[in-house]
Design a protein around this motif. Structure first.
Motif, PDB file in Angstrom:
ATOM      1  N   TYR A 159       0.798  -1.189  -0.035  1.00 27.71           N
ATOM      2  CA  TYR A 159       0.028   0.020  -0.062  1.00 27.71           C
ATOM      3  C   TYR A 159       0.922   1.298  -0.050  1.00 27.71           C
ATOM      4  O   TYR A 159       0.693   2.138   1.049  1.00 27.71           O
ATOM      5  N   PRO A 160       1.682   1.412  -1.021  1.00 27.87           N
ATOM      6  CA  PRO A 160       2.699   2.622  -1.210  1.00 27.87           C
ATOM      7  C   PRO A 160       1.796   3.962  -1.141  1.00 27.87           C
ATOM      8  O   PRO A 160       2.628   4.961  -0.627  1.00 27.87           O
ATOM      9  N   GLU A 161       0.781   4.072  -1.607  1.00 29.89           N
ATOM     10  CA  GLU A 161      -0.217   5.085  -1.598  1.00 29.89           C
ATOM     11  C   GLU A 161      -0.480   5.657  -0.323  1.00 29.89           C
ATOM     12  O   GLU A 161      -0.897   6.752   0.041  1.00 29.89           O
ATOM     13  N   ARG A 162      -0.418   4.811   0.699  1.00 33.75           N
ATOM     14  CA  ARG A 162      -0.717   5.123   2.175  1.00 33.75           C
ATOM     15  C   ARG A 162       0.579   5.745   2.873  1.00 33.75           C
ATOM     16  O   ARG A 162       0.147   5.847   4.177  1.00 33.75           O
ATOM     17  N   GLU A 163       1.440   6.131   2.233  1.00 36.44           N
ATOM     18  CA  GLU A 163       2.693   6.428   3.219  1.00 36.44           C
ATOM     19  C   GLU A 163       2.342   7.718   3.758  1.00 36.44           C
ATOM     20  O   GLU A 163       2.759   7.741   5.081  1.00 36.44           O
ATOM     21  N   ASP A 164       1.566   8.672   3.480  1.00 41.61           N
ATOM     22  CA  ASP A 164       1.150   9.638   4.490  1.00 41.61           C
ATOM     23  C   ASP A 164      -0.052   9.520   5.158  1.00 41.61           C
ATOM     24  O   ASP A 164      -0.612  10.453   5.686  1.00 41.61           O
ATOM     25  N   GLN A 165      -0.370   8.140   5.423  1.00 39.01           N
ATOM     26  CA  GLN A 165      -1.495   8.087   5.999  1.00 39.01           C
ATOM     27  C   GLN A 165      -1.251   6.946   7.306  1.00 39.01           C
ATOM     28  O   GLN A 165      -1.988   6.425   7.776  1.00 39.01           O
ATOM     29  N   LEU A 166       0.166   6.726   7.348  1.00 44.68           N
ATOM     30  CA  LEU A 166       0.612   5.879   8.288  1.00 44.68           C
ATOM     31  C   LEU A 166      -0.002   6.179   9.912  1.00 44.68           C
ATOM     32  O   LEU A 166      -0.174   7.453  10.006  1.00 44.68           O
ATOM     33  N   SER A 167      -0.202   5.011  10.662  1.00 43.52           N
ATOM     34  CA  SER A 167      -0.957   5.300  11.852  1.00 43.52           C
ATOM     35  C   SER A 167      -0.346   4.311  12.786  1.00 43.52           C
ATOM     36  O   SER A 167      -0.091   3.234  12.432  1.00 43.52           O
ATOM     37  N   ALA A 168      -0.503   4.843  14.330  1.00 43.02           N
ATOM     38  CA  ALA A 168      -0.532   3.743  15.304  1.00 43.02           C
ATOM     39  C   ALA A 168      -1.558   2.666  15.118  1.00 43.02           C
ATOM     40  O   ALA A 168      -1.259   1.337  15.276  1.00 43.02           O
ATOM     41  N   TRP A 169      -2.938   3.047  14.601  1.00 38.63           N
ATOM     42  CA  TRP A 169      -3.981   2.143  14.309  1.00 38.63           C
ATOM     43  C   TRP A 169      -3.581   1.138  13.323  1.00 38.63           C
ATOM     44  O   TRP A 169      -3.931   0.086  13.212  1.00 38.63           O
ATOM     45  N   GLU A 170      -3.187   1.702  12.341  1.00 39.72           N
ATOM     46  CA  GLU A 170      -2.475   0.816  11.134  1.00 39.72           C
ATOM     47  C   GLU A 170      -1.453  -0.489  11.791  1.00 39.72           C
ATOM     48  O   GLU A 170      -1.610  -1.543  11.349  1.00 39.72           O
ATOM     49  N   LEU A 171      -0.507   0.294  12.463  1.00 38.71           N
ATOM     50  CA  LEU A 171       0.421  -0.912  12.992  1.00 38.71           C
ATOM     51  C   LEU A 171      -0.244  -1.686  14.026  1.00 38.71           C
ATOM     52  O   LEU A 171      -0.041  -2.974  14.225  1.00 38.71           O
ATOM     53  N   GLU A 172      -1.357  -1.422  14.591  1.00 40.97           N
ATOM     54  CA  GLU A 172      -2.064  -2.395  15.708  1.00 40.97           C
ATOM     55  C   GLU A 172      -2.876  -3.146  14.682  1.00 40.97           C
ATOM     56  O   GLU A 172      -3.385  -4.384  15.138  1.00 40.97           O
ATOM     57  N   GLY A 173      -3.363  -2.763  13.651  1.00 43.87           N
ATOM     58  CA  GLY A 173      -3.998  -3.846  12.491  1.00 43.87           C
ATOM     59  C   GLY A 173      -2.944  -4.709  12.410  1.00 43.87           C
ATOM     60  O   GLY A 173      -3.439  -6.171  12.130  1.00 43.87           O
TER      61      GLY A 173
END
Length: 450
Positions: A341-355
């Motif tokens: 998901y390279p298009e989500r580079e500017d949307q990284l988040s702690a919740w993404e890591l927790e997913g």
């Protein structure tokens, strides 16, 4: 959603996703978003061993409020983090020769839509398990539990994960979870490690809490104030109109008070507007404290008009900072997100890591069963007394029921601060504790009824 350092949760920070408390629900789309089958290779086991498991595949569902009334990105992080993990698992050949097939459903942020998603995935798709759920209204939770579908690593926006025994939140739980009542006979507990951390780290003794003149926001604010006062803070309580918030008045009050810490019970848009008012009024805080939901790259743009406030933003969580790529599990997560998901580079988040961590947790539980994969086996792994940390991504936690809290409990947290000049001038979240086990405190457990 506070976790104890000994891994059995007693405390729980109330309503970490404050956005979910503030806005009305809309009608659900209830649409299933198809995903390709992930994973292949290896020798397939001989038998279908449980619902959703065949000789060739394991069907796993993800329910997310992608089109919720609070915005498409609000709940999206865990969804994409989990999808990235399972795509990486596919590239490694699947699990014991089986494909992991992901079936996703957008519940539209409503209870009706959530029930529709649950029926689609449980009744029609016959999923083996659910994972990394992040929904505004988990109305389908009783049905999931009644059908004994393991739900692993969900974000506990409401109280479902504090009640139903087949639901396992990303933060663990020590409450009975017997299906009869929430928590201990309808009572949950919040712990005060966040306030202790800032008292000891920054020497802060005064704090303000800003909320909307709306019932849920005000209720959450009162819980924040109770925790702060339990740690000896002088607390200034401020309320603004939900429709026409007067943040300039709030900024003036904070400046006159000399407030050191600022907490809130508002949405992201309100926080950004408040920060603009603080910068315009020349308010200088020791810390503007936000929660794990707002620990994200969105800060870069949401607070672009209030750089002073942005550089005083602190976030706390029970998971590792997604910027800490020196840790191998974080590096693996970042590599997976960059690849799939390279298009989500500017949307990284702690919740993404927790997913990603939630998907890891379910996969480790399934892996423990070998080829004889069953729901009962997965739940034995989830209910074991040995703490789990998702390979270093989470504060160690478990689901061992504990007696009602009667005194202080050891609780741990992670914390980071946004700094514009960090990472070679790129800016980002800089971890403020040496490790996940280093910021731990014996703190009170304060009862509340959700």
């Amino acid at each position: 959603m506070s976790r104890t350092g000994r891994a059995a949760v007693v405390g729980r920070r109330p309503a970490a996703a404050a956005l979910a408390l503030l806005l009305l629900l809309t009608a659900a789309c209830g649409s299933r978003l198809p995903e390709s089958a992930f994973g292949s290779g290896g020798s397939a086991p001989d038998l279908a061993t449980d619902t959703g498991v065949t000789a060739q595949e394991i069907r796993v569902g993800i329910i997310t409020s992608l089109t919720s009334p609070v915005g498409g990105e609000t709940f999206a992080g865990p969804h994409f983090g989990a999808l990235a993990f399972f795509r990486a698992l596919a590239d490694r050949g699947g699990l014991h020769g089986r494909t992991v097939r992901l079936l996703t459903c957008d519940d539209g942020g409503s209870g009706l839509g959530n029930r529709d998603c649950v029926h689609r995935l449980v009744d029609q798709e016959k999923v083996f398990a659910l994972v990394a759920g992040s929904v505004l209204d988990y109305a389908g939770a009783p049905y999931v539990d009644a059908h004994q579908v393991p739900d692993v690593g969900g974000q506990p926006i409401g109280t479902a994960y504090d009640r139903w025994p087949h639901l396992f939140s990303i933060y663990g739980s020590a409450s009975p979870r017997d299906g009869r009542t929430v928590g201990w006979d309808g009572v949950l507990y919040q712990s005060t490690e966040i306030y202790r951390f800032f008292k000891e780290r920054l020497g802060a003794r005064s704090a303000a809490v800003v909320s909307y003149n709306q019932a849920d926001s005000a209720r959450y604010a009162r819980q924040l104030e109770e925790g702060l006062r339990a740690e000896g803070y002088r607390v200034l309580s401020l309320s603004v109109d939900l429709a026409l918030p007067g943040f300039q008045t709030v900024a003036a009050a904070l400046k006159a008070d000399g407030t050191e810490l600022l907490f809130d019970a508002m949405d992201s848009r309100g926080n950004a507007a408040l920060c603009q008012a603080l910068d315009a009024a020349g308010v200088r805080l020791s810390a503007k404290v936000t929660n794990v939901q707002n620990w994200s790259e969105a800060v870069r743009t949401d607070y672009r008009d209030s750089p002073n406030c942005r550089n005083n933003l602190w976030a706390t969580s029970e998971s590792r900072n997604y910027e800490d790529t020196g840790h191998p599990s974080v590096a693996e997560f970042r590599a997976g997100m960059a690849r799939y998901y390279p298009e989500r580079e500017d949307q990284l988040s702690a919740w993404e890591l927790e997913g990603w961590a939630a998907a890891r947790w379910l996969t480790d539980a399934m892996d423990s069963c070998g080829t004889a994969l069953t729901r009962a086996c997965v739940e034995r792994f989830m209910n074991r007394t040995e703490p789990y940390d998702a390979h270093g991504l989470l504060v160690p936690t478990d689901f061992t029921p504990q007696p009602r809290p009667t005194g202080p409990t050891l609780a741990c947290l992670n914390a980071a601060r946004w700094q514009d000049g960090a990472f070679g001038g790129r800016g980002g979240w800089v971890t403020q504790v040496p490790d996940l086990a280093s910021a731990c405190y014996d703190v009170p457990q304060l009862p509340y009824r959700p």
